[in-house]
Design a protein around this motif. Structure first.
Motif, mmCIF file in Angstrom:
data_model
loop_
_atom_site.group_PDB
_atom_site.id
_atom_site.type_symbol
_atom_site.label_atom_id
_atom_site.label_comp_id
_atom_site.label_asym_id
_atom_site.label_seq_id
_atom_site.Cartn_x
_atom_site.Cartn_y
_atom_site.Cartn_z
ATOM 1 N N ARG A 72 0.663 -1.295 0.180
ATOM 2 C CA ARG A 72 0.385 -0.174 -0.072
ATOM 3 C C ARG A 72 1.239 0.967 -0.033
ATOM 4 O O ARG A 72 -0.501 2.282 -0.138
ATOM 5 N N ASN A 75 1.287 2.742 -3.959
ATOM 6 C CA ASN A 75 0.320 3.929 -4.304
ATOM 7 C C ASN A 75 0.243 4.615 -3.978
ATOM 8 O O ASN A 75 -0.851 5.155 -3.450
ATOM 9 N N LEU A 77 -1.161 4.220 -0.894
ATOM 10 C CA LEU A 77 -2.582 4.625 0.447
ATOM 11 C C LEU A 77 -1.546 4.596 2.189
ATOM 12 O O LEU A 77 -2.924 5.260 2.380
ATOM 13 N N GLU A 78 -0.744 4.369 1.743
ATOM 14 C CA GLU A 78 -0.136 4.444 3.231
ATOM 15 C C GLU A 78 1.316 5.189 2.842
ATOM 16 O O GLU A 78 1.851 5.366 1.843
ATOM 17 N N ASP A 100 -1.074 11.643 -7.853
ATOM 18 C CA ASP A 100 -2.228 11.361 -8.981
ATOM 19 C C ASP A 100 -1.425 9.990 -9.678
ATOM 20 O O ASP A 100 -2.130 9.705 -10.502
ATOM 21 N N ARG A 103 -0.661 6.675 -9.371
ATOM 22 C CA ARG A 103 -1.951 5.883 -9.387
ATOM 23 C C ARG A 103 -2.525 5.301 -10.112
ATOM 24 O O ARG A 103 -3.839 4.455 -10.625
ATOM 25 N N SER A 104 -2.679 6.455 -10.769
ATOM 26 C CA SER A 104 -3.038 5.319 -11.908
ATOM 27 C C SER A 104 -2.539 4.905 -13.137
ATOM 28 O O SER A 104 -2.748 4.704 -13.895
ATOM 29 N N MET A 108 -5.524 -1.544 -8.397
ATOM 30 C CA MET A 108 -4.886 -1.931 -7.066
ATOM 31 C C MET A 108 -6.406 -3.056 -7.192
ATOM 32 O O MET A 108 -7.711 -2.351 -7.025
ATOM 33 N N ALA A 128 -13.135 5.543 -13.598
ATOM 34 C CA ALA A 128 -12.284 5.919 -13.918
ATOM 35 C C ALA A 128 -11.253 6.405 -14.716
ATOM 36 O O ALA A 128 -10.931 7.620 -15.061
ATOM 37 N N TRP A 131 -13.777 10.259 -15.639
ATOM 38 C CA TRP A 131 -12.675 11.074 -15.246
ATOM 39 C C TRP A 131 -11.128 11.339 -15.084
ATOM 40 O O TRP A 131 -10.824 12.344 -14.318
ATOM 41 N N VAL A 132 -10.634 9.952 -14.960
ATOM 42 C CA VAL A 132 -8.938 10.412 -14.953
ATOM 43 C C VAL A 132 -8.276 10.388 -16.348
ATOM 44 O O VAL A 132 -7.688 11.050 -16.092
ATOM 45 N N ALA A 177 -9.617 -2.469 -12.078
ATOM 46 C CA ALA A 177 -8.157 -2.012 -12.967
ATOM 47 C C ALA A 177 -7.535 -2.274 -13.869
ATOM 48 O O ALA A 177 -7.131 -0.654 -13.814
ATOM 49 N N MET A 180 -7.739 1.200 -16.916
ATOM 50 C CA MET A 180 -7.158 2.434 -16.520
ATOM 51 C C MET A 180 -5.967 1.902 -17.213
ATOM 52 O O MET A 180 -4.393 2.672 -16.823
#
Lengths: 269, 485
Positions: A72, A75, A77-78, A100, A103-104, A108, A128, A131-132, A177, A180
């Protein structure tokens, strides 16, 4: 089709489905001396890890050993506190743009699927990209249907996640996932919340993905999967990487006492 | 021995049982009565007791309602009619007071010749809210808009609306209906424009003035885009400053210039003539529609990682929730003038609306925060992992789910706020419940009519609040589609 997908598909074709020479020397993820604390608890200690493009890594270890926390951190998340994490040439810092971007590029899959229950399966997959990535709606839907076919549930596209079985939900999560078009896929115990009879369908999907040359980091207790697919198995305990080796070596003669004990417990029954 | 053996021997089913329909449910009215009302001695006793209570209530209220008088010029005449009809010592409702003061209950002291304006504003409200309340239900929209159009035009005709306006409103209504059938999303543009239209119809004056207020939002948006890829905070501040500057200086100037060229003015009506349900609905609808977005922002701010934002939100919410609404209304009516620059006269209804909105928003924020807290962490993580930024994640993933969970609480707050609009009586506004009833009783003819105005006002409030409650239930059922069975 975007460039990434093109090269991906072309590369798969060139190599053949079960190629041996798929790993490149190109570095996908590089982690140097990464440390993380939760309050005073030292959760990750001096993690060093280099992942090459196309490499498949299985991470195992007792619960609380930091394996989920580690992936984590990849990407964000942590958040790690010291050390460096470089994903696909981008270093993760507090810079939101870099986060960002990473992450893209990194997909995950979670233990509890985390599908969006208010959206249909298709909407889950296209959200995603639209929008991304700013993909036009129609094109995103087309791509999503291709990935849903790949995970073998195109017929569920109009349903809501709550109407699917656990195994189906997890396969949708994988498709979501993939939509993307990530360069790297992280799996955080993808089969731990599933009924035994559904584990296989998810593992089969993951094996298919591995055969196409996806860079994968998988936290799992499915040792059969590790033996069949992994290039490298990493054993973690108390926030550290205790042992890593090829699956053959790892299972045949584990070096450390902790690994031996863990393997005896997990394979014993 | 053989029996035990028979039970322990291996068994393999070789034919699977086909599914069968469930046994026929026993039904019938008698059975229902016996099971629900007369199932035991205690239940029989409770049933008899219940019937007795209902009988007592009905026998008390029924004669009063049965002897209702609808046409009379005063309470004395009412009583005389009842006595003549039913004999000495009987009671009866004197609804004649509602009949005579109907206009006052509805419009307060709004100029009689202009009654059609609030009526038109109320009718057009349905065109504005239908695409929001029934976003993907074309058939319901058709019914709502159709009924609203017919009733509005009839009501406008009944209060002698000028023909030109009748035609104009009819055109808008029909246009709304057509858009709702063809392109419902385009109808939302009307919803955005409606506040300007409603303000203009209710208060009159030049149309340019409210238009310039609306234009302020576009100015802010334009500046936000123009500043470009600066720090988000910087862009935000620039946009807000631009909006304030527009509203205070540039906007009025432009409005004056335009008004000089093309007046677009109708007779102005001052706030002190507003009263009755006109007042309640004006304040209620505005506060309800503004408190939801404000409440969402406050709820998000309270859960923010930024300490300053979070602290401001917590302080605001806890302060507003800790103070009675009446105290805030007094602040609006008395104190606010001390803080404003001398010479500015700030409309009393506007001040009250702001206070009621802030009050509702604080409660709304807590209701929505409950919904946000109910979402599993995994939803946030999945949104993050897909690369959605904060606002997109909130808008597409978090809020749709959190708001759905909070619907009962949100509508509960709406209903509470709508009923609280009667509290404006304490700052001298003519609410329908107290001020209007009091002023009705102030006349000699109706001195002593207590029950009828209260029952009438209560009934109207009940109808409106019950409608909101039913809408909330409808919405919950409709949004259930995604849930697991």
């Amino acid at each position: 089709m975007t460039d990434t997908q093109m090269t991906w598909a072309a590369a798969t074709e060139a190599r053949g489905p079960a190629s041996i020479q798929r790993m490149s020397t190109e570095v996908a993820i590089s982690i140097e001396k990464m440390n993380k604390w939760y309050g005073n608890f030292h959760a990750l200690r001096d993690i060093d890890l280099t992942v090459h493009r196309g490499e498949r890594i299985v991470i195992c270890g007792p619960s609380g050993s930091g394996k989920s926390t580690m992936i984590r951190c990849i990407n964000r998340l942590e958040e790690h506190q010291t050390g460096r994490v470089i994903v696909d040439g981008t270093e993760l810092t507090t810079d939101l743009k870099n986060i960002d971007k990473v992450r893209s590029e990194v997909g995950m899959v979670f233990q509890h699927f985390n599908l969006f229950p208010h959206l249909t399966v298709l909407e889950n997959c296209t959200l995603a990209p639209i929008w991304v990535r700013k993909v036009p709606r129609r094109q995103a839907a087309g791509a999503a249907m291709r990935y849903l076919e790949k995970v073998k549930i195109p017929e569920q596209a109009a349903k809501y996640p709550g109407q699917l079985s656990g195994g189906q939900q997890q396969r949708v999560a994988i498709a979501r996932a993939l939509c993307m078009e990530p360069k790297i896929m992280l799996f955080d115990e993808p089969t731990s919340a599933l009924d035994p009879e559904m584990i296989k369908e998810v593992l089969d999907t993951m094996i298919g993905l591995a055969e196409e040359g996806m860079t994968m980091l998988v936290v799992t207790h499915e040792m059969g999967f590790a033996q069949a697919v992994a290039d490298r198995v990493i054993f973690m305990d108390q926030g550290q990487i205790v042992e890593q080796n090829s699956p053959r070596e790892f299972f045949a003669n584990p070096k450390s006492e902790r690994t031996k004990l863990f393997l005896s417990q997990i394979l014993g029954h | 021995m053989s029996e035990i053996h028979a039970e322990t021997v291996g068994y393999t089913r070789n034919t699977m049982l086909p599914p069968q329909p469930p046994p026929q449910r026993q039904s019938g009215a008698i059975l229902w009565l016996r099971e629900n009302l007369l199932s035991g001695p205690l239940n029989i006793l409770l049933t008899i007791l219940g019937i007795a209570v209902v009988w007592y209530l009905v026998s008390g209220v029924w004669p009063w309602l049965a002897n209702s008088v609808w046409r009379a010029d005063g309470l004395q005449e009412c009583r005389a009619i009842i006595t003549a009809r039913a004999g000495e010592g009987t009671t009866g409702a004197c609804w004649a007071v509602i009949r005579e003061r109907w206009w006052q209950f509805t419009f307060g002291f709004y100029p009689r010749a202009l009654y059609w304006r609030p009526v038109a504003a109320f009718g057009l409200l349905f065109v504005a809210i239908a695409p929001i309340l029934f976003a993907d239900e074309r058939r319901i929209r058709r019914v709502v808009l159709g009924v609203a159009a017919v009733l509005t035009l009839l009501a406008m005709w009944a209060v002698n609306a000028p023909d030109g306006w009748l035609v104009a409103v009819a055109a808008v209504m029909v246009g709304g209906l057509v858009l709702s059938e063809r392109r419902p999303s385009a109808l939302l543009a009307f919803s955005g424009f409606y506040p300007v239209l409603a303000y203009w119809l209710l208060w009159g004056g030049s149309l340019w003035q409210p238009l310039m207020v609306l234009a302020g939002f576009f100015v802010g948006w334009g500046i936000y885009r123009l500043v470009g890829r600066g720090a988000p905070i910087l862009r935000m501040v620039a946009a807000v400053l631009a909006v304030v500057a527009w509203w205070l200086w540039l906007g009025p100037l432009v409005a004056q210039t335009l008004a000089a060229a093309l007046p677009l003015a109708i007779a102005a009506v001052t706030s002190d003539t507003f009263g009755g349900f006109l007042l309640s609905i004006t304040i209620g609808v505005t506060a309800i529609s503004m408190s939801l977005p404000l409440g969402i922002i406050l709820a998000l701010a309270r859960r923010s990682d930024l300490p300053l934002v979070k602290m401001l939100a917590v302080t605001f919410i806890e302060f507003i929730r800790g103070v009675p609404l009446i105290a805030l209304l007094f602040v609006a009516s008395l104190l606010l003038n001390y803080f404003l620059p001398p010479g500015t006269s700030f409309d009393i209804i506007l001040r009250v609306i702001i206070m009621v909105t802030l009050f509702a928003a604080a409660y709304m924020a807590e209701v929505i925060r409950g919904g946000l807290a109910a979402l599993p962490r995994g939803q946030y993580e999945a949104a993050d992992a897909l690369g959605l930024d904060y606002w997109k994640a909130q808008r597409l993933i978090i809020l749709p789910q959190a708001l759905k969970v909070s619907i009962p609480g949100i509508v509960g707050t709406f209903i509470g706020i709508f009923k609280d609009t009667t509290l404006v009586t304490f700052v001298g506004l003519y609410d329908p419940l107290k001020s209007t009833a009091d002023s009705v009783r102030a006349s000699i003819a109706w001195k002593g009519t207590y029950w009828e105005p209260y029952i009438f006002t209560g009934a109207i409030f009940f109808i409106l609040c019950f409608a909101m409650s039913r809408y909330s239930m409808y919405l919950e059922t409709r949004l259930k589609r995604g849930d697991s069975h």
